[in-house]
Design a protein around this motif. Structure first.
Motif, PDB file in Angstrom:
ATOM      1  N   PRO A 205       0.917  -1.349  -0.099  1.00 48.10           N
ATOM      2  CA  PRO A 205       0.014  -0.096   0.065  1.00 48.10           C
ATOM      3  C   PRO A 205       0.898   1.351   0.039  1.00 48.10           C
ATOM      4  CG  PRO A 205      -0.774  -1.589   1.851  1.00 48.10           C
ATOM      5  CD  PRO A 205       0.555  -2.006   1.096  1.00 48.10           C
ATOM      6  N   LYS A 206       0.539   2.178  -0.655  1.00 47.62           N
ATOM      7  CA  LYS A 206       1.086   3.518  -0.780  1.00 47.62           C
ATOM      8  C   LYS A 206       0.693   4.372   0.399  1.00 47.62           C
ATOM      9  CE  LYS A 206       2.440   2.232  -4.810  1.00 47.62           C
ATOM     10  NZ  LYS A 206       3.787   1.910  -4.853  1.00 47.62           N
ATOM     11  N   GLU A 207       1.414   5.365   0.856  1.00 50.36           N
ATOM     12  CA  GLU A 207       1.506   6.374   1.836  1.00 50.36           C
ATOM     13  C   GLU A 207      -0.074   6.597   1.939  1.00 50.36           C
ATOM     14  OE1 GLU A 207       3.553  10.098   4.044  1.00 50.36           O
ATOM     15  OE2 GLU A 207       4.267   9.294   2.044  1.00 50.36           O
ATOM     16  N   GLY A 208      -0.745   6.556   3.178  1.00 58.18           N
ATOM     17  CA  GLY A 208      -1.969   7.130   3.473  1.00 58.18           C
ATOM     18  C   GLY A 208      -2.933   5.987   3.254  1.00 58.18           C
ATOM     19  N   MET A 209      -2.775   4.831   2.523  1.00 60.17           N
ATOM     20  CA  MET A 209      -3.589   3.783   2.276  1.00 60.17           C
ATOM     21  C   MET A 209      -3.838   3.159   3.394  1.00 60.17           C
ATOM     22  SD  MET A 209      -4.934   3.770  -0.517  1.00 60.17           S
ATOM     23  CE  MET A 209      -5.846   2.156  -0.380  1.00 60.17           C
ATOM     24  N   VAL A 210      -3.274   2.753   4.306  1.00 57.06           N
ATOM     25  CA  VAL A 210      -3.231   2.091   5.644  1.00 57.06           C
ATOM     26  C   VAL A 210      -4.652   2.868   6.365  1.00 57.06           C
ATOM     27  CG1 VAL A 210      -2.445   1.455   7.886  1.00 57.06           C
ATOM     28  CG2 VAL A 210      -1.174   1.050   5.748  1.00 57.06           C
ATOM     29  N   ASP A 211      -4.593   4.215   6.687  1.00 59.23           N
ATOM     30  CA  ASP A 211      -5.475   4.879   7.397  1.00 59.23           C
ATOM     31  C   ASP A 211      -6.739   4.815   6.673  1.00 59.23           C
ATOM     32  OD1 ASP A 211      -3.567   5.690   9.170  1.00 59.23           O
ATOM     33  OD2 ASP A 211      -2.968   7.647   8.009  1.00 59.23           O
ATOM     34  N   VAL A 212      -6.804   4.957   5.280  1.00 58.45           N
ATOM     35  CA  VAL A 212      -7.993   4.647   4.624  1.00 58.45           C
ATOM     36  C   VAL A 212      -8.611   3.340   4.902  1.00 58.45           C
ATOM     37  CG1 VAL A 212      -9.131   4.806   2.301  1.00 58.45           C
ATOM     38  CG2 VAL A 212      -7.384   6.348   2.784  1.00 58.45           C
ATOM     39  N   PHE A 213      -7.879   2.094   4.882  1.00 57.65           N
ATOM     40  CA  PHE A 213      -8.322   1.036   5.113  1.00 57.65           C
ATOM     41  C   PHE A 213      -8.976   0.798   6.714  1.00 57.65           C
ATOM     42  CE2 PHE A 213      -5.148  -1.097   1.920  1.00 57.65           C
ATOM     43  CZ  PHE A 213      -5.928  -0.557   0.989  1.00 57.65           C
ATOM     44  N   ILE A 214      -8.164   1.435   7.521  1.00 59.91           N
ATOM     45  CA  ILE A 214      -8.587   1.375   9.045  1.00 59.91           C
ATOM     46  C   ILE A 214      -9.874   1.948   9.143  1.00 59.91           C
ATOM     47  CG2 ILE A 214      -8.126   1.928  11.277  1.00 59.91           C
ATOM     48  CD1 ILE A 214      -5.224   1.573  10.911  1.00 59.91           C
ATOM     49  N   GLU A 215     -10.104   3.088   8.531  1.00 62.93           N
ATOM     50  CA  GLU A 215     -11.345   3.915   8.771  1.00 62.93           C
ATOM     51  C   GLU A 215     -12.465   3.093   7.917  1.00 62.93           C
ATOM     52  OE1 GLU A 215     -13.358   8.146   7.395  1.00 62.93           O
ATOM     53  OE2 GLU A 215     -10.935   7.777   7.317  1.00 62.93           O
ATOM     54  N   ALA A 216     -12.270   2.672   6.942  1.00 58.73           N
ATOM     55  CA  ALA A 216     -13.351   1.710   6.109  1.00 58.73           C
ATOM     56  C   ALA A 216     -13.703   0.467   6.797  1.00 58.73           C
ATOM     57  CB  ALA A 216     -12.892   1.506   4.660  1.00 58.73           C
TER      58      ALA A 216
ATOM     59  N   VAL B  10     -18.247  -6.987  21.289  1.00 61.25           N
ATOM     60  CA  VAL B  10     -17.420  -6.366  20.541  1.00 61.25           C
ATOM     61  C   VAL B  10     -16.173  -5.370  21.336  1.00 61.25           C
ATOM     62  CG1 VAL B  10     -17.266  -4.150  19.209  1.00 61.25           C
ATOM     63  CG2 VAL B  10     -19.367  -5.665  19.147  1.00 61.25           C
ATOM     64  N   GLY B  11     -15.289  -5.883  20.970  1.00 62.58           N
ATOM     65  CA  GLY B  11     -13.951  -5.298  21.932  1.00 62.58           C
ATOM     66  C   GLY B  11     -13.628  -4.229  21.554  1.00 62.58           C
ATOM     67  N   THR B  12     -13.129  -3.251  22.453  1.00 64.13           N
ATOM     68  CA  THR B  12     -12.770  -2.045  22.412  1.00 64.13           C
ATOM     69  C   THR B  12     -11.489  -1.719  21.717  1.00 64.13           C
ATOM     70  OG1 THR B  12     -11.870  -1.732  24.526  1.00 64.13           O
ATOM     71  CG2 THR B  12     -13.928  -1.159  24.212  1.00 64.13           C
ATOM     72  N   GLU B  13     -10.878  -3.059  21.733  1.00 61.01           N
ATOM     73  CA  GLU B  13      -9.347  -3.022  21.173  1.00 61.01           C
ATOM     74  C   GLU B  13      -9.342  -3.189  19.883  1.00 61.01           C
ATOM     75  OE1 GLU B  13     -10.011  -7.240  22.491  1.00 61.01           O
ATOM     76  OE2 GLU B  13     -10.497  -5.001  23.328  1.00 61.01           O
ATOM     77  N   ILE B  14     -10.293  -3.485  19.100  1.00 61.34           N
ATOM     78  CA  ILE B  14     -10.386  -3.883  17.763  1.00 61.34           C
ATOM     79  C   ILE B  14      -9.596  -2.839  16.795  1.00 61.34           C
ATOM     80  CG2 ILE B  14     -12.734  -2.800  17.187  1.00 61.34           C
ATOM     81  CD1 ILE B  14     -11.591  -6.200  15.758  1.00 61.34           C
ATOM     82  N   LYS B  15      -9.933  -1.695  16.920  1.00 58.95           N
ATOM     83  CA  LYS B  15      -9.220  -0.531  16.123  1.00 58.95           C
ATOM     84  C   LYS B  15      -7.577  -0.832  16.110  1.00 58.95           C
ATOM     85  CE  LYS B  15      -9.096   4.099  14.964  1.00 58.95           C
ATOM     86  NZ  LYS B  15      -9.536   5.493  14.984  1.00 58.95           N
ATOM     87  N   ASP B  16      -6.987  -0.970  17.437  1.00 58.45           N
ATOM     88  CA  ASP B  16      -5.757  -1.136  17.761  1.00 58.45           C
ATOM     89  C   ASP B  16      -5.255  -2.363  16.972  1.00 58.45           C
ATOM     90  OD1 ASP B  16      -5.420   1.114  18.957  1.00 58.45           O
ATOM     91  OD2 ASP B  16      -5.898   0.139  20.910  1.00 58.45           O
TER      92      ASP B  16
ATOM     93  N   THR C  32      -2.257  -4.860  12.617  1.00 61.50           N
ATOM     94  CA  THR C  32      -2.202  -5.786  11.447  1.00 61.50           C
ATOM     95  C   THR C  32      -1.900  -5.350   9.960  1.00 61.50           C
ATOM     96  OG1 THR C  32      -3.626  -7.302  12.756  1.00 61.50           O
ATOM     97  CG2 THR C  32      -3.228  -7.917  10.216  1.00 61.50           C
ATOM     98  N   LEU C  33      -2.843  -4.187   9.668  1.00 60.31           N
ATOM     99  CA  LEU C  33      -2.459  -3.462   8.310  1.00 60.31           C
ATOM    100  C   LEU C  33      -1.246  -3.048   8.379  1.00 60.31           C
ATOM    101  CD1 LEU C  33      -6.022  -1.956   8.010  1.00 60.31           C
ATOM    102  CD2 LEU C  33      -5.051  -3.930   6.563  1.00 60.31           C
ATOM    103  N   LYS C  34      -0.671  -2.559   9.229  1.00 65.21           N
ATOM    104  CA  LYS C  34       0.690  -1.891   9.239  1.00 65.21           C
ATOM    105  C   LYS C  34       1.796  -2.652   8.974  1.00 65.21           C
ATOM    106  CE  LYS C  34      -0.180   2.063  12.094  1.00 65.21           C
ATOM    107  NZ  LYS C  34       0.040   2.836  13.375  1.00 65.21           N
ATOM    108  N   LYS C  35       1.520  -4.224   9.356  1.00 61.46           N
ATOM    109  CA  LYS C  35       2.514  -5.326   8.966  1.00 61.46           C
ATOM    110  C   LYS C  35       2.582  -5.520   7.458  1.00 61.46           C
ATOM    111  CE  LYS C  35       2.488  -7.460  13.551  1.00 61.46           C
ATOM    112  NZ  LYS C  35       2.138  -8.657  14.374  1.00 61.46           N
ATOM    113  N   VAL C  36       0.970  -5.641   7.052  1.00 61.30           N
ATOM    114  CA  VAL C  36       0.829  -5.713   5.504  1.00 61.30           C
ATOM    115  C   VAL C  36       1.246  -4.689   4.650  1.00 61.30           C
ATOM    116  CG1 VAL C  36      -0.858  -6.055   3.806  1.00 61.30           C
ATOM    117  CG2 VAL C  36      -1.296  -7.162   5.976  1.00 61.30           C
ATOM    118  N   ALA C  37       1.358  -3.402   5.280  1.00 60.98           N
ATOM    119  CA  ALA C  37       1.864  -2.337   4.491  1.00 60.98           C
ATOM    120  C   ALA C  37       3.292  -2.643   4.179  1.00 60.98           C
ATOM    121  CB  ALA C  37       1.423  -0.969   5.173  1.00 60.98           C
ATOM    122  N   ASN C  38       3.987  -2.982   5.335  1.00 65.68           N
ATOM    123  CA  ASN C  38       5.587  -3.274   5.258  1.00 65.68           C
ATOM    124  C   ASN C  38       6.027  -4.481   4.752  1.00 65.68           C
ATOM    125  OD1 ASN C  38       5.727  -0.384   6.341  1.00 65.68           O
ATOM    126  ND2 ASN C  38       5.453  -1.122   8.163  1.00 65.68           N
ATOM    127  N   ILE C  39       5.133  -5.137   4.106  1.00 65.87           N
ATOM    128  CA  ILE C  39       5.359  -6.688   3.789  1.00 65.87           C
ATOM    129  C   ILE C  39       6.564  -6.607   3.032  1.00 65.87           C
ATOM    130  CG2 ILE C  39       4.211  -6.774   1.638  1.00 65.87           C
ATOM    131  CD1 ILE C  39       4.028  -9.284   4.451  1.00 65.87           C
TER     132      ILE C  39
END
Length: 311
Positions: free
Chosen positions: A150-161, A232-238, A243-250
């Motif tokens: 993912p390009k810069e900024g895509m991880v934040d878009v994925f998380i929000e969606a 629904v766990g409150t830690e789901i966002k973290d 996880t997505l950050k690991k994929v972003a730096n794969i």
């Protein structure tokens, strides 16, 4: 005595002595529960046939025997043997030979040059002669892995969606959970009121026992429903973010990882084999999560004409 005799007969049937052990006999033996310590008692008169525990010592556990049956029946995937790979050959066993008359998986090895240096190659073990320089194949794979990241900024878009979609899908469940908790509280208050009235002599014992039976029964039913609902766990966002950050730096994780981590990344992203034409890799299927990430990444970059990759 009858069981002991049947056990002896079964052992003789599984290990037929000096006779040739044919392929068919082998598959029959794999189905024999004698290995896990059980024997089959055939039906007799009005009694049904059944499996009983024999007096002999089992060779394998019942779980192992059940796992084998699941594999034979196609209910369980066969675990592929681990392929030993050198640090210079992380794709060994993942690349399929491009020769249409071969279709084997390429192995890899090192050749010693005249100056004593070693040169690594991916090559086929058949006489087809397919051979690729390992450095070229490794660099091509890393290049494509970088392109997929993912390009810069895509991880934040994925998380929000993801969080938005997650909240929408669990909204009804959270409402139901709140309603159940309210019903349980109301029943507990009813029971407490009945208990006080009975203690003060305002309610007969028989009436109190009836109220107690009804309220406790309803509370048990509601509590079972409550347990079936996922909290629904409150830690789901973290969790999603990490996880997505690991994929972003794969690509960086692959480049800097040891041989085991590299092979784990390859097997996770590409469920099927890779193909190499000498310049770039191809695959029939990507991990669905990575494929979605790759698709959204392309849309984010407004690439509507496709891509040079053949994923």
């Amino acid at each position: 005595m009858k069981i002991c005799q049947m056990t002896k007969c079964n052992i003789i049937s599984v290990f037929p002595g000096k006779g040739r052990f044919s392929k068919n006999n082998f598959w029959v033996a794999m189905r024999n529960p004698l290995y896990c310590g059980k024997i089959f008692i055939p039906p007799y008169k009005e009694e049904k046939g059944c499996f009983v525990k024999g007096q002999h010592e089992p060779l394998i556990s019942e779980k192992t025997f059940a796992d084998v049956q699941d594999i034979l029946d196609g209910r369980k995937r066969v675990v592929k043997p681990k392929i030993v790979a050198m640090d210079n050959l992380p794709l060994r066993g993942f690349i399929k030979c491009p020769n249409p008359n071969c279709n084997r998986m390429l192995t890899g090895s090192a050749s010693k040059g005249k100056m004593g240096n070693y040169y690594y190659y991916y090559h086929c073990s058949s006489p087809c002669g397919t051979r690729f320089k390992a450095d070229t194949a490794n660099e091509a794979f890393l290049k494509q892995l970088r392109y997929m990241s993912p390009k810069e900024g895509m991880v934040d878009v994925f998380i929000e969606a993801f969080i938005k979609d997650f909240n929408n899908k669990t909204k009804a469940q959270n409402t139901e959970r709140t309603n159940i908790i309210g019903e349980i509280d109301a029943l507990n208050k009813r029971y407490q009121n009945a208990l006080l009235k009975n203690a003060d002599g305002e309610m007969a014992d028989d009436d109190f026992q009836e109220v107690k039976k009804l309220t406790k029964g309803k509370i048990e039913v509601l509590e079972r429903r409550l347990n079936d609902l996922a909290v629904v766990g409150t830690e789901i966002k973290d969790l999603v973010a990490s996880t997505l950050k690991k994929v972003a730096n794969i690509d960086r994780r692959y480049e800097n990882g040891d041989i085991e981590e590299k092979r784990l990344i390859v097997s996770s992203i590409f469920p099927d084999y890779l193909e190499l034409d000498g310049v770039q890799h191809r695959t029939r299927r990507l991990n669905p999560a990575i494929a979605l990430n790759y698709e959204k990444n392309n849309k984010f970059q407004k690439k509507n004409k496709g891509t040079s990759l053949n994923f």
